[in-house]
Write a protein that holds these residues in place. Sequence first.
Motif, mmCIF file in Angstrom:
data_model
loop_
_atom_site.group_PDB
_atom_site.id
_atom_site.type_symbol
_atom_site.label_atom_id
_atom_site.label_comp_id
_atom_site.label_asym_id
_atom_site.label_seq_id
_atom_site.Cartn_x
_atom_site.Cartn_y
_atom_site.Cartn_z
ATOM 1 N N LYS A 118 13.783 4.893 -2.136
ATOM 2 C CA LYS A 118 13.558 4.210 -3.299
ATOM 3 C C LYS A 118 14.168 4.868 -4.671
ATOM 4 O O LYS A 118 14.502 4.432 -5.526
ATOM 5 C CB LYS A 118 12.041 4.243 -3.546
ATOM 6 N N TYR A 119 14.397 6.211 -4.557
ATOM 7 C CA TYR A 119 14.870 7.090 -5.716
ATOM 8 C C TYR A 119 15.911 7.734 -5.638
ATOM 9 O O TYR A 119 16.485 8.236 -6.320
ATOM 10 C CB TYR A 119 13.749 7.956 -6.068
ATOM 11 N N SER A 152 0.980 -1.241 0.124
ATOM 12 C CA SER A 152 0.128 -0.159 0.140
ATOM 13 C C SER A 152 1.008 1.293 -0.028
ATOM 14 O O SER A 152 0.598 2.075 -0.759
ATOM 15 C CB SER A 152 -0.830 0.113 1.264
ATOM 16 N N GLN A 153 1.895 1.128 0.749
ATOM 17 C CA GLN A 153 2.863 2.296 0.796
ATOM 18 C C GLN A 153 3.732 2.454 -0.396
ATOM 19 O O GLN A 153 3.808 3.602 -1.234
ATOM 20 C CB GLN A 153 3.832 2.243 2.068
ATOM 21 N N ALA A 154 4.018 1.414 -1.031
ATOM 22 C CA ALA A 154 4.815 1.215 -2.330
ATOM 23 C C ALA A 154 3.995 1.980 -3.336
ATOM 24 O O ALA A 154 4.374 2.742 -4.147
ATOM 25 C CB ALA A 154 5.370 0.188 -2.570
ATOM 26 N N SER A 155 2.601 1.480 -3.333
ATOM 27 C CA SER A 155 1.701 2.099 -4.705
ATOM 28 C C SER A 155 1.583 3.558 -4.362
ATOM 29 O O SER A 155 1.553 4.195 -5.323
ATOM 30 C CB SER A 155 0.494 1.400 -4.566
ATOM 31 N N LYS A 156 1.302 4.045 -3.193
ATOM 32 C CA LYS A 156 1.220 5.701 -2.797
ATOM 33 C C LYS A 156 2.346 6.335 -3.297
ATOM 34 O O LYS A 156 2.301 7.419 -3.926
ATOM 35 C CB LYS A 156 0.931 5.929 -1.312
ATOM 36 N N GLU A 177 4.871 5.329 -5.581
ATOM 37 C CA GLU A 177 4.864 5.225 -7.010
ATOM 38 C C GLU A 177 3.728 6.326 -7.593
ATOM 39 O O GLU A 177 4.141 7.003 -8.626
ATOM 40 C CB GLU A 177 4.501 3.855 -7.547
ATOM 41 N N ALA A 178 2.609 6.468 -6.966
ATOM 42 C CA ALA A 178 1.636 7.335 -7.668
ATOM 43 C C ALA A 178 2.211 8.789 -7.394
ATOM 44 O O ALA A 178 1.767 9.713 -8.057
ATOM 45 C CB ALA A 178 0.583 7.141 -6.850
ATOM 46 N N ALA A 179 2.902 9.007 -6.157
ATOM 47 C CA ALA A 179 3.354 10.115 -5.958
ATOM 48 C C ALA A 179 4.444 10.732 -7.000
ATOM 49 O O ALA A 179 4.670 11.772 -7.385
ATOM 50 C CB ALA A 179 3.744 10.484 -4.427
ATOM 51 N N HIS A 180 5.385 9.870 -7.126
ATOM 52 C CA HIS A 180 6.359 9.698 -8.066
ATOM 53 C C HIS A 180 5.777 10.136 -9.448
ATOM 54 O O HIS A 180 6.417 11.219 -10.334
ATOM 55 C CB HIS A 180 7.191 8.397 -8.176
ATOM 56 N N GLU A 181 4.788 9.492 -9.869
ATOM 57 C CA GLU A 181 4.081 9.881 -11.195
ATOM 58 C C GLU A 181 3.718 11.071 -11.386
ATOM 59 O O GLU A 181 3.870 11.913 -12.275
ATOM 60 C CB GLU A 181 3.018 8.708 -11.486
ATOM 61 N N TYR A 182 2.890 11.581 -10.138
ATOM 62 C CA TYR A 182 2.447 13.026 -10.344
ATOM 63 C C TYR A 182 3.373 14.029 -10.348
ATOM 64 O O TYR A 182 3.242 15.064 -10.988
ATOM 65 C CB TYR A 182 1.512 13.008 -8.706
ATOM 66 N N MET A 183 4.609 13.777 -9.645
ATOM 67 C CA MET A 183 5.576 14.645 -9.908
ATOM 68 C C MET A 183 6.177 14.698 -11.084
ATOM 69 O O MET A 183 6.566 15.826 -11.926
ATOM 70 C CB MET A 183 6.949 14.287 -8.719
ATOM 71 N N ILE A 184 6.258 13.733 -11.984
ATOM 72 C CA ILE A 184 6.483 13.567 -13.217
ATOM 73 C C ILE A 184 5.736 14.589 -14.141
ATOM 74 O O ILE A 184 6.117 15.235 -15.171
ATOM 75 C CB ILE A 184 6.862 12.021 -13.877
ATOM 76 N N GLU A 185 4.317 14.279 -13.908
ATOM 77 C CA GLU A 185 3.492 14.921 -14.763
ATOM 78 C C GLU A 185 3.209 16.332 -14.432
ATOM 79 O O GLU A 185 2.821 17.028 -15.130
ATOM 80 C CB GLU A 185 2.116 14.089 -14.526
ATOM 81 N N ASN A 186 3.639 16.639 -13.117
ATOM 82 C CA ASN A 186 3.480 18.297 -12.752
ATOM 83 C C ASN A 186 4.479 18.965 -12.389
ATOM 84 O O ASN A 186 4.537 19.845 -11.720
ATOM 85 C CB ASN A 186 2.387 18.143 -11.585
ATOM 86 N N CYS A 193 2.087 15.167 -0.450
ATOM 87 C CA CYS A 193 2.030 13.995 0.970
ATOM 88 C C CYS A 193 0.828 13.843 1.434
ATOM 89 O O CYS A 193 0.522 12.881 1.871
ATOM 90 C CB CYS A 193 2.848 15.032 1.978
ATOM 91 N N ALA A 194 -0.282 14.719 1.470
ATOM 92 C CA ALA A 194 -1.454 14.469 2.090
ATOM 93 C C ALA A 194 -2.006 13.467 0.800
ATOM 94 O O ALA A 194 -2.869 12.525 1.400
ATOM 95 C CB ALA A 194 -2.428 15.676 1.736
ATOM 96 N N SER A 195 -1.690 13.249 -0.244
ATOM 97 C CA SER A 195 -2.371 12.249 -1.254
ATOM 98 C C SER A 195 -1.808 10.963 -0.884
ATOM 99 O O SER A 195 -2.323 9.854 -0.985
ATOM 100 C CB SER A 195 -1.992 12.432 -2.529
ATOM 101 N N THR A 196 -0.576 10.884 -0.213
ATOM 102 C CA THR A 196 0.035 9.670 0.495
ATOM 103 C C THR A 196 -0.346 9.117 1.657
ATOM 104 O O THR A 196 -0.073 7.987 2.290
ATOM 105 C CB THR A 196 1.473 9.609 0.250
ATOM 106 N N SER A 197 -1.124 9.963 2.369
ATOM 107 C CA SER A 197 -1.453 9.960 3.855
ATOM 108 C C SER A 197 -0.215 9.716 4.786
ATOM 109 O O SER A 197 -0.343 8.857 5.757
ATOM 110 C CB SER A 197 -2.561 8.724 3.830
ATOM 111 N N MET A 198 0.924 10.266 4.272
ATOM 112 C CA MET A 198 2.112 10.180 5.094
ATOM 113 C C MET A 198 2.487 11.320 5.589
ATOM 114 O O MET A 198 2.165 12.467 4.900
ATOM 115 C CB MET A 198 3.325 9.511 4.395
ATOM 116 N N SER A 199 3.415 11.620 6.777
ATOM 117 C CA SER A 199 3.863 12.717 7.010
ATOM 118 C C SER A 199 4.939 13.112 5.898
ATOM 119 O O SER A 199 5.537 12.193 5.362
ATOM 120 C CB SER A 199 4.462 12.854 8.367
ATOM 121 N N TYR A 200 5.472 14.416 5.792
ATOM 122 C CA TYR A 200 6.494 14.590 4.943
ATOM 123 C C TYR A 200 7.624 14.168 5.202
ATOM 124 O O TYR A 200 8.313 13.536 4.246
ATOM 125 C CB TYR A 200 6.572 16.224 4.782
#
Length: 109
Positions: free
Chosen positions: A51-52, A7-11, A13-22, A34-41
């Motif tokens: 990971k990166y 669940s954290q890995a997919s969040k 990866e989604a955040a990484h994709e969001y960064m690439i797109e934006n 960070c809010a989209s991942t439900s994790m603290s910064y």
Amino acid sequence: SNYLPSSQASKLEAAHEYMIENFKNKHFDYNALCASTSMSYSYFKQLFIGKYGMSPVKYLTHLRLEYSKELLVTGRYSVGEIAEPQHSGNGEHKKNKKDCHGLLTRFLG
């Protein structure tokens, strides 16, 4: 170990994709990311580095510099024109703009 629950890995990866797109958005919102991942910064940053290999802020700067180099190669834009749209007016971004300008100038050198 670098084990990450799926669940954290997919969040992440989604955040990484969001960064690439934006990454071109000069008002990029790390808090919303960070809010989209439900994790603290701090936790998100720790996982992202694991990971990166760099922090989210450095990764965004990396994406912007790579894009800027691509624009420079076209010969259609000056270093100043390329550096300008990447940043808003606060002090941190003014410093980043200066750093970006210096890096791009060295790239051309």
